[in-house]
Enzyme design. Structure first.
Site, PDB file in Angstrom:
ATOM      1  N   ARG A   1      32.580 -23.549 -45.701  1.00  0.00           N
ATOM      2  CA  ARG A   1      31.347 -24.631 -45.978  1.00  0.00           C
ATOM      3  C   ARG A   1      31.009 -25.540 -44.546  1.00  0.00           C
ATOM      4  NH1 ARG A   1      33.425 -28.849 -50.347  1.00  0.00           N
ATOM      5  NH2 ARG A   1      31.324 -29.637 -49.866  1.00  0.00           N
TER       6      ARG A   1
ATOM      7  N   ARG B   1      18.621 -28.776 -46.167  1.00  0.00           N
ATOM      8  CA  ARG B   1      20.000 -28.236 -45.605  1.00  0.00           C
ATOM      9  C   ARG B   1      19.646 -26.954 -44.415  1.00  0.00           C
ATOM     10  NH1 ARG B   1      24.236 -29.535 -48.657  1.00  0.00           N
ATOM     11  NH2 ARG B   1      23.949 -30.503 -50.495  1.00  0.00           N
TER      12      ARG B   1
ATOM     13  N   ARG C   1      39.656 -35.151 -52.375  1.00  0.00           N
ATOM     14  CA  ARG C   1      38.384 -36.018 -52.942  1.00  0.00           C
ATOM     15  C   ARG C   1      38.389 -35.613 -54.358  1.00  0.00           C
ATOM     16  NH1 ARG C   1      32.774 -34.997 -50.011  1.00  0.00           N
ATOM     17  NH2 ARG C   1      33.208 -32.662 -50.840  1.00  0.00           N
TER      18      ARG C   1
ATOM     19  N   ARG D   1      35.980 -30.688 -57.049  1.00  0.00           N
ATOM     20  CA  ARG D   1      35.400 -29.347 -56.975  1.00  0.00           C
ATOM     21  C   ARG D   1      35.991 -28.221 -56.371  1.00  0.00           C
ATOM     22  NH1 ARG D   1      30.079 -31.032 -53.226  1.00  0.00           N
ATOM     23  NH2 ARG D   1      30.496 -29.057 -52.921  1.00  0.00           N
TER      24      ARG D   1
ATOM     25  N   LYS E   1      28.912 -39.282 -45.589  1.00  0.00           N
ATOM     26  CA  LYS E   1      27.442 -39.730 -45.874  1.00  0.00           C
ATOM     27  C   LYS E   1      27.368 -40.729 -47.263  1.00  0.00           C
ATOM     28  CE  LYS E   1      25.713 -35.683 -46.301  1.00  0.00           C
ATOM     29  NZ  LYS E   1      26.987 -34.983 -46.245  1.00  0.00           N
TER      30      LYS E   1
END
Length: 314
Positions: free
Chosen positions: A280, A185, A224, A269, A110
């Protein structure tokens, strides 16, 4: 006397060149008139440079013709711009805004695709995280509330997020629409968003879901790195920072991971791990799929294959 005569003829010719366009407000006439004026001006200049004898014989006629042509063209151009701005203002005021929502599992892309969508249709991406960080630093009642909650580790309520979005979309850059990234969400949040938009006679116009198999996401997520202050995202394989270096075994040296724009240290993270990813993804599928089902009957859900080179996704 001669100079006054030149000015009088310039204004007279300029008015005659401009008046038909002013009466009809035709864009084609304005454009044609301006082009014709430029051509006439060029012709007049040619007369000045090539036919000196003509200038001595009838200088006022030549200068008046050139000046009138330029004046008429300039006036037509000015009114054309005024009319174009009026159309733009009407569009911004009366046409429905483009309101998009981006959905995708963690690592679906995204954040990568949103700027490309902005470049194509010109409406800003509103990330929940970015808006919270911006409000947190504002010396307002809402800003102080958000700061207190975030500093204490508390959860920002749906009501607060809705109020932040409600305020943000009144900014001028949202006149023609906006893209929501990270909200809603849950189905409850989607319903609250719908109610908020209905208050101004608006509704969500498109929902884009970036779809990718869960099996592909682990490589994306675990590689990431994030620039905390801005939210910019990097990846050791797909989008490494310019500063990245690896050791002899090919592993990334953490100290070399720096933001391209600021040089600040990047971070990973705590939940960007294989184990955390499973939780998640379970949460995403349980909470987000119902939102897509909520908007699907309206015919506004677009599913995009995100399991391909990022330049092919959008």
């Amino acid at each position: 006397v001669g100079f006054k005569l030149i000015l009088l003829r310039m204004f007279s010719r300029g008015f005659r060149a401009f008046a038909p366009a002013a009466r009809t407000f035709s864009r084609q006439q304005f454009r044609f008139g301006f082009a014709a004026s430029a051509a006439m001006g060029a012709a007049a200049m040619a007369v000045f440079s090539q036919k000196e004898e003509a200038m001595t014989e009838a200088p006022t006629e030549v200068i008046a013709a050139a000046g009138g042509a330029v004046l008429g063209g300039a006036a037509g151009w000015f009114v054309q711009n005024q009319e174009t701005q009026k159309v733009a203002n009407k569009y911004a005021k009366y046409w429905p805004r483009k309101i998009m929502i981006l959905f995708g599992a963690p690592g679906a892309g995204k954040g990568t695709q949103a700027p490309k969508i902005y470049d194509e249709i010109g409406i800003p991406q509103l990330s929940t995280g970015d808006m919270l960080r911006e409000v947190r630093t504002a010396d307002t009642p809402l800003g102080r509330t958000v700061k207190s909650l975030m500093d204490s580790g508390g959860l920002v309520t749906d009501e607060i997020v809705i109020n932040i979005i409600k305020e943000r979309i009144t900014y001028e850059d949202c006149n023609n629409g906006f893209i929501l990234d990270g909200f809603p969400r849950t189905l409850k949040q989607a319903t609250a968003l719908d109610e908020m938009l209905a208050g101004t006679g608006e509704c969500v116009s498109q929902v884009v879901a970036f779809e990718i198999p869960d099996s592909v996401l682990e490589e994306r997520i675990c590689g990431r790195w994030i620039h905390k202050a801005s939210g910019r995202s990097y990846h050791v394989k797909f989008a490494p920072p310019k500063s990245m270096q690896t050791d002899a075994a090919g592993k990334v040296i953490p100290e070399t991971m720096k933001d391209d724009q600021t040089g600040d240290a990047l971070m990973q993270r705590a939940d960007d791990t294989a184990e955390a990813l499973k939780n998640r993804l379970n949460s995403y599928h349980l909470q987000t799929v119902p939102i897509l089902d909520h908007y699907a009957p309206k015919g506004i859900v677009r599913r995009v294959d995100a399991n391909q080179p990022m330049n092919n996704v959008w």
